[in-house]
Design an enzyme around this catalytic site. Structure first.
Site, PDB file in Angstrom:
ATOM      1  N   ASP A 149       0.950  -1.349   0.053  1.00 13.18           N
ATOM      2  CA  ASP A 149       0.271   0.044  -0.036  1.00 13.18           C
ATOM      3  C   ASP A 149       0.751   1.278  -0.005  1.00 13.18           C
ATOM      4  OD1 ASP A 149      -2.792   1.021   0.206  1.00 13.18           O
ATOM      5  OD2 ASP A 149      -1.826   2.086   1.783  1.00 13.18           O
ATOM      6  N   THR A 150       0.506   2.160  -0.827  1.00  9.29           N
ATOM      7  CA  THR A 150       1.494   3.391  -1.074  1.00  9.29           C
ATOM      8  C   THR A 150       0.543   4.540  -0.636  1.00  9.29           C
ATOM      9  OG1 THR A 150       2.937   2.306  -2.772  1.00  9.29           O
ATOM     10  CG2 THR A 150       2.824   4.870  -2.530  1.00  9.29           C
TER      11      THR A 150
END
Length: 211
Positions: free
Chosen positions: A92-93
């Site tokens: 996840d960014t």
């Protein structure tokens, strides 16, 4: 040793390309996303904690979905043995500025508002990686600092019109046209893209599966 094959629980072409670049054979899991584009933050949850929790939640959801009858969308032709035993990689960014999470824009106005906030400033990009393997959940987080030049209204409008901000955390893609906006990067280029190569490789080695 790095596992011979893994499952990537992500539809992101950028993460797929980074694994290809690293020479890591992988299948793709297209796990149905929960309702809504981004998972909401919990009350009082720090932005840095949010991104790590989200990556871990994605890994748990992928494991449960696979155990419940889900099937990889794409599997390499040389896949050895039971793909149910393969490690599952999730990431996840999140773009963080002033403690706020700048997620994926809902429309052009939202994208332009984010870009105006990023203009002329330095922000953080946190990419958390989670690896479900052998009943364990391994995780790491890479943090980069990205500095933007001052952006004119025309530059913002033209960039939004290109369509590139949509589906991107913080409304920009470092591997695309937004590369021209960046005056300095301290950290990991692949991490800002969505999958930090070094941290991912280290997690896979920790999984302890021989080639």
């Amino acid at each position: 040793m790095i596992p011979a094959f893994i499952l990537l629980a992500s539809a992101s072409p950028r993460r797929h390309e980074i694994l290809d670049q690293l020479g890591i054979a992988h299948g793709i899991l297209r796990v149905p996303a929960p309702e809504g584009e981004d998972e909401p933050r919990l009350p009082g949850e720090a932005a840095a904690d949010y991104v790590r929790r989200t990556a871990q939640d994605k890994a748990r959801q992928a494991v449960a979905w696979l155990a419940g009858g889900g099937h990889p969308a794409d599997i390499p032709s040389a896949w050895p043995g039971d793909w149910m035993q393969a490690p599952i990689l999730c990431a996840d960014t999140t773009v963080i500025l002033d403690g706020d999470v700048l997620g994926k824009p809902v429309d052009a106005a939202d994208a332009a508002a984010m870009l105006r906030r990023l203009s002329g400033r330095t922000h953080q990009v946190h990419t958390a990686v989670a690896l479900a393997s052998g009943g364990r959940l391994l995780e790491a987080c890479q943090i980069s600092l990205v500095s933007f030049q001052e952006l004119s209204d025309t530059e913002i409008q033209q960039y939004c019109a290109s369509g590139e901000p949509f589906g991107k955390a913080g409304s920009y893609a470092i591997q695309g046209r937004a590369a021209a906006f960046i005056t300095h990067l301290s950290g990991s280029h692949s991490g800002v893209m969505g999958l930090p190569a070094h941290e991912t490789t280290q997690l896979l080695r920790q999984a302890g599966t021989s080639r």
